[in-house]
Design an enzyme around this catalytic site. Structure first.
Site, mmCIF file in Angstrom:
data_model
loop_
_atom_site.group_PDB
_atom_site.id
_atom_site.type_symbol
_atom_site.label_atom_id
_atom_site.label_comp_id
_atom_site.label_asym_id
_atom_site.label_seq_id
_atom_site.Cartn_x
_atom_site.Cartn_y
_atom_site.Cartn_z
ATOM 1 N N LYS A 174 0.847 -1.192 0.000
ATOM 2 C CA LYS A 174 0.000 0.000 0.000
ATOM 3 C C LYS A 174 0.878 1.235 0.000
ATOM 4 C CE LYS A 174 -3.498 -2.265 2.925
ATOM 5 N NZ LYS A 174 -4.265 -2.173 4.186
ATOM 6 N N GLY A 184 -9.673 0.982 -3.753
ATOM 7 C CA GLY A 184 -8.644 -0.045 -3.872
ATOM 8 C C GLY A 184 -7.426 0.398 -4.657
ATOM 9 N N VAL A 187 -3.499 0.015 -3.603
ATOM 10 C CA VAL A 187 -3.400 -1.249 -2.857
ATOM 11 C C VAL A 187 -3.083 -2.349 -3.862
ATOM 12 C CG1 VAL A 187 -4.627 -2.928 -1.439
ATOM 13 C CG2 VAL A 187 -5.050 -0.477 -1.119
ATOM 14 N N LEU A 291 -11.393 -6.685 9.102
ATOM 15 C CA LEU A 291 -11.428 -8.073 8.668
ATOM 16 C C LEU A 291 -11.470 -9.003 9.868
ATOM 17 C CD1 LEU A 291 -8.687 -8.064 5.868
ATOM 18 C CD2 LEU A 291 -11.087 -7.373 5.726
ATOM 19 N N ASP A 302 -8.002 -0.589 6.794
ATOM 20 C CA ASP A 302 -8.176 0.699 6.129
ATOM 21 C C ASP A 302 -9.123 1.557 6.950
ATOM 22 O OD1 ASP A 302 -7.732 2.601 4.204
ATOM 23 O OD2 ASP A 302 -9.219 1.825 2.795
ATOM 24 N N ARG A 306 -14.119 9.933 6.294
ATOM 25 C CA ARG A 306 -14.920 10.677 5.329
ATOM 26 C C ARG A 306 -16.110 9.804 4.956
ATOM 27 N NH1 ARG A 306 -9.920 9.902 2.298
ATOM 28 N NH2 ARG A 306 -10.026 7.958 1.109
#
Length: 402
Positions: A174, A184, A187, A291, A302, A306
């Site tokens: 990243k 994405g 990444v 996750l 992540d 916002r």
């Protein structure tokens, strides 16, 4: 303005930010390799939060508020609100920002930071330095208090090759600087040497703008939660809900399903992260990708301080029919008239709720594709998935012609 939005939505941006604030979700016109620089995608994004902005003045591209959107909203008993300020190019966009801030006295709530040439930092709705810091992936440990982290290493780009020799597949690369990313981009999932070589090429091409790289152990995911929170001084910290984030094999965004049952440990992990940001002075909406692996370990991969694709899905939930809810964005694969008419048909059936429509035919140039985002609702997951498949067949002219 149509008061139904204010009465029916779970929460709105003006509930959180009050008066004296205007909102823009458009990325800056300045080049950024980690955001889609495709002009029409950036313009389309300006319409995504129309229904949750409520009283907040909002900058929207003219192609996102044409009669096409009016027609779709009428089908569900809504109107385009009157708090819209429209633009059509870089000059008119930046002039509007400066007018709303310098002349009208508003703070500007940005989805993505802009240069000080566009607006002085002191006119940001959320402190610019804090906003950038919170969204910097290399500083994840600060905002999670060193919890919920996969094995990871933050390195200078010149040390990338030597650092790679210490890692075995699979891992994720990243960017780790202050440039914002989305969908994405920035990444790179590396399952093998071929993936790594492609990542090296991308990093090499963009090393003039990205000075830091993150190497992160790829998690064998059992569930990918996108949890959403909001904070204001009047309302405190609110858990908005969670969705299952869908991605393809390359990690690119493929939509969100609303979830009804979220493990309390996941909710609490997100709440801790949000509280850390609030303690630093953050105000507004945030969404975190958490996750869970087969051993029930939770990993924060992540943090987005916002609005994102799940925000409207969760805030507008009271306005949707009961059953399964899925948010997604579509780009016309056919002529724009067929694309719109097919969307109209499914909205009219009561199973597709319109959020935004970017009208490619507004432009004088031929070949500008229309874009639409909405929420499938009003039935079981199986029924709505079959409806979406049928919808895709109807707009795929290659299937129609065959």
């Amino acid at each position: 303005m149509n008061n139904k939005i204010n009465m029916s939505a779970l929460l709105t941006l003006s509930n959180l930010h009050g008066t004296g604030v205007a909102y823009t979700s458009r990325p800056s016109y300045d080049s950024n390799p980690w955001l889609s620089n495709e002009e029409h995608q950036s313009n389309y994004l300006t319409g995504r939060e129309i229904l949750i902005a409520d009283q907040l003045p909002m900058l929207v591209h003219q192609a996102s508020v044409t009669d096409k959107l009016t027609s779709l909203f009428e089908l569900v008993g809504l109107e385009i609100p009157d708090n819209i300020f429209t633009f059509d190019d870089k000059y008119s966009y930046e002039c509007l920002i400066q007018q709303l801030a310098y002349k009208d006295g508003n703070k500007i709530l940005f989805q993505y930071p802009h240069s000080e040439d566009v607006l002085s930092n002191r006119h940001y709705g959320v402190d610019k330095d804090l906003f950038i810091a919170l969204n910097n992936k290399s500083r994840l440990a600060e905002w999670t208090n060193n919890k919920y982290l996969p094995d990871r290493e933050v390195i200078n780009i010149e040390d990338f090759s030597s650092a790679m020799s210490k890692w075995s597949f699979p891992f994720v690369l990243k960017i780790g600087d202050d440039l914002p990313t989305s969908g994405g981009n920035g990444v790179m999932i590396c399952d093998n040497n071929n993936d790594l070589e492609l990542a090296k090429m991308k990093i090499s091409n963009d090393q003039n703008v990205s000075k830091t790289i993150i190497i992160e152990r790829k998690i064998e995911v059992r569930m990918n939660y996108s949890v959403q929170y909001a904070y204001s001084k009047s309302k405190g910290l609110i858990f908005l809900g969670a969705t299952e984030q869908l991605t393809d094999t390359a990690g690119h965004y493929q939509g969100n399903h609303k979830l009804e049952h979220i493990p309390q440990a996941v909710v609490q992990a997100g709440k801790e992260i949000m509280q850390t940001a609030v303690d630093k002075g953050y105000l507004g909406v945030a969404g975190f990708d958490l996750l869970v692996d087969k051993n029930e370990n939770i990993y924060a991969i992540d943090l987005n301080f916002r609005q994102n694709a799940s925000t409207s899905l969760l805030m507008l939930a009271p306005m949707l029919k009961s059953g399964h809810h899925k948010f997604f964005t579509y780009i016309s694969p056919c002529d724009n008239k067929l694309f719109f008419n097919t969307i109209f048909k499914y909205v009219q059936k009561g199973i597709l709720f319109p959020i935004a429509y970017y009208d490619g035919d507004w432009h004088s140039d031929d070949g500008i594709k229309s874009r639409f985002c909405g929420i499938w609702h009003g039935g079981s997951k199986d029924y709505l998935e079959k409806s979406e498949i049928q919808f895709l067949k109807e707009i795929d002219t290659s299937l129609i012609n065959n």
